[in-house]
Motif scaffolding. Structure first.
Motif, PDB file in Angstrom:
ATOM      1  N   ILE A   1       9.679  35.044  75.332  1.00 54.14           N
ATOM      2  CA  ILE A   1       8.973  36.078  76.095  1.00 54.14           C
ATOM      3  C   ILE A   1       8.616  35.543  77.473  1.00 54.14           C
TER       4      ILE A   1
ATOM      5  N   ASP B   1       6.761  36.589  80.984  1.00 53.58           N
ATOM      6  CA  ASP B   1       5.913  37.527  81.715  1.00 53.58           C
ATOM      7  C   ASP B   1       4.767  36.732  82.319  1.00 53.58           C
TER       8      ASP B   1
ATOM      9  N   ARG C   1       2.193  38.859  77.357  1.00 53.25           N
ATOM     10  CA  ARG C   1       2.912  37.904  76.497  1.00 53.25           C
ATOM     11  C   ARG C   1       2.330  37.897  75.092  1.00 53.25           C
TER      12      ARG C   1
ATOM     13  N   PHE D   1       3.219  41.205  73.187  1.00 53.96           N
ATOM     14  CA  PHE D   1       4.598  41.227  72.701  1.00 53.96           C
ATOM     15  C   PHE D   1       4.796  40.234  71.561  1.00 53.96           C
ATOM     16  N   SER D   2       4.117  39.073  71.683  1.00 59.96           N
ATOM     17  CA  SER D   2       4.239  38.052  70.653  1.00 59.96           C
ATOM     18  C   SER D   2       3.715  38.558  69.310  1.00 59.96           C
TER      19      SER D   2
ATOM     20  N   VAL E   1       9.222  34.571  67.525  1.00 60.19           N
ATOM     21  CA  VAL E   1       8.957  34.225  68.923  1.00 60.19           C
ATOM     22  C   VAL E   1       8.922  32.705  69.023  1.00 60.19           C
TER      23      VAL E   1
ATOM     24  N   GLU F   1       7.265  30.981  75.240  1.00 55.26           N
ATOM     25  CA  GLU F   1       6.838  31.877  76.306  1.00 55.26           C
ATOM     26  C   GLU F   1       7.043  31.183  77.646  1.00 55.26           C
TER      27      GLU F   1
ATOM     28  N   LEU G   1      13.181  38.176  76.509  1.00 54.79           N
ATOM     29  CA  LEU G   1      12.473  39.360  77.013  1.00 54.79           C
ATOM     30  C   LEU G   1      11.980  38.998  78.404  1.00 54.79           C
TER      31      LEU G   1
ATOM     32  N   ASP H   1      10.393  39.927  82.151  1.00 52.99           N
ATOM     33  CA  ASP H   1       9.699  40.797  83.089  1.00 52.99           C
ATOM     34  C   ASP H   1      10.436  40.726  84.429  1.00 52.99           C
TER      35      ASP H   1
ATOM     36  N   LYS I   1       8.015  48.996  79.393  1.00 44.76           N
ATOM     37  CA  LYS I   1       6.949  48.311  78.667  1.00 44.76           C
ATOM     38  C   LYS I   1       6.115  49.238  77.796  1.00 44.76           C
TER      39      LYS I   1
END
Length: 236
Positions: free
Chosen positions: A17, A19, A25, A28-29, A40, A43, A63, A65, A115
């Motif tokens: 992830i 972002d 983060r 989403f996690s 996951v 990050e 993922l 951003d 999002k």
């Protein structure tokens, strides 16, 4: 005496992830971590860290951003895909704007999702991209085609076609043309299989042959190609 062997479960889809906002983060996690088939693995807070993490962790899906400090998501995606043509980047953004879709796909992203997608949509998007199918948020697909038509089309994309779309279409069989139209309409392999009354594996074979014959990277480019060749029209 024989014992039935239980097939081993498929390995979880490993996700990175990226972002710059910690709350995003973490959100989403949590959403993805609740999915039994998704893990996951890391990050990153900006594009430069994302590139390093991809190299270190080798995730199945990134993922990404778009708007971040140091290095934005578009540039990071471009570098990641340039280093590994099989890399799968799912771009996430709050901006429902044509220019971001266009630039993300030019950069080599496999998918684009807003999002505000639900947890179910997010999980399904990760699965679709991990399986090698491109994904676009339904709300932007039609405007995406218009953007490509106005902005240089597939020739601006990595691996874009050299001869005109109409000439390339002559290389496809009648069934491959049918499949291409359905791909351009955003249908999944399962949906295409149901409509054409064939096995899903047969559809996958057709899609692979279409990409090879047309010299395209993925289903997203195939969809844009179909619109440029005028075998599909927006809303048609």
């Amino acid at each position: 005496m024989t014992h039935d062997t239980v097939p081993a479960p498929a390995p979880a889809i490993r996700v990175l992830i990226v972002d710059d906002q910690m709350m995003v983060r973490e959100g989403f996690s949590v959403l993805l971590g609740a999915q039994p088939d998704i893990e996951v693995v890391g990050e990153a807070v900006d594009g430069r860290e994302a590139i390093a993490q991809v190299t270190a962790l080798r995730p199945d899906v990134v993922l990404m951003d778009i708007r971040m400090p140091v290095l934005n998501g578009l540039e990071a995606t471009r570098e990641i895909v340039a280093a590994d043509a099989d890399a799968k980047v799912l771009v996430l953004t709050t901006f429902d704007l044509d220019e971001y879709v266009y630039q993300a796909l030019r950069a080599g992203a496999s998918g684009f999702l807003l999002k505000d997608a639900s947890a179910r949509q997010l999980g399904e998007a990760v699965r679709v991209v991990a399986a090698g199918e491109a994904l676009l948020a339904p709300t932007v697909t039609k405007r995406l085609i218009a953007t490509f038509s106005q902005g240089g089309g597939l020739d601006a994309l990595p691996g874009g076609p050299r001869p005109g779309p109409r000439e390339r279409l002559e290389e496809l069989t009648e069934r491959e043309n049918e499949v291409l139209v359905l791909v351009a309409q955003g249908r999944s392999n399962a949906e295409i299989a149901g409509q054409l009354v064939v096995a899903e594996s047969t559809v996958k074979t057709h899609v692979s042959r279409i990409l090879v014959k047309l010299g395209l990277r993925d289903r997203t480019q195939a969809a844009v190609f179909a619109y440029e060749a005028r075998i599909v029209t927006p809303g048609g």
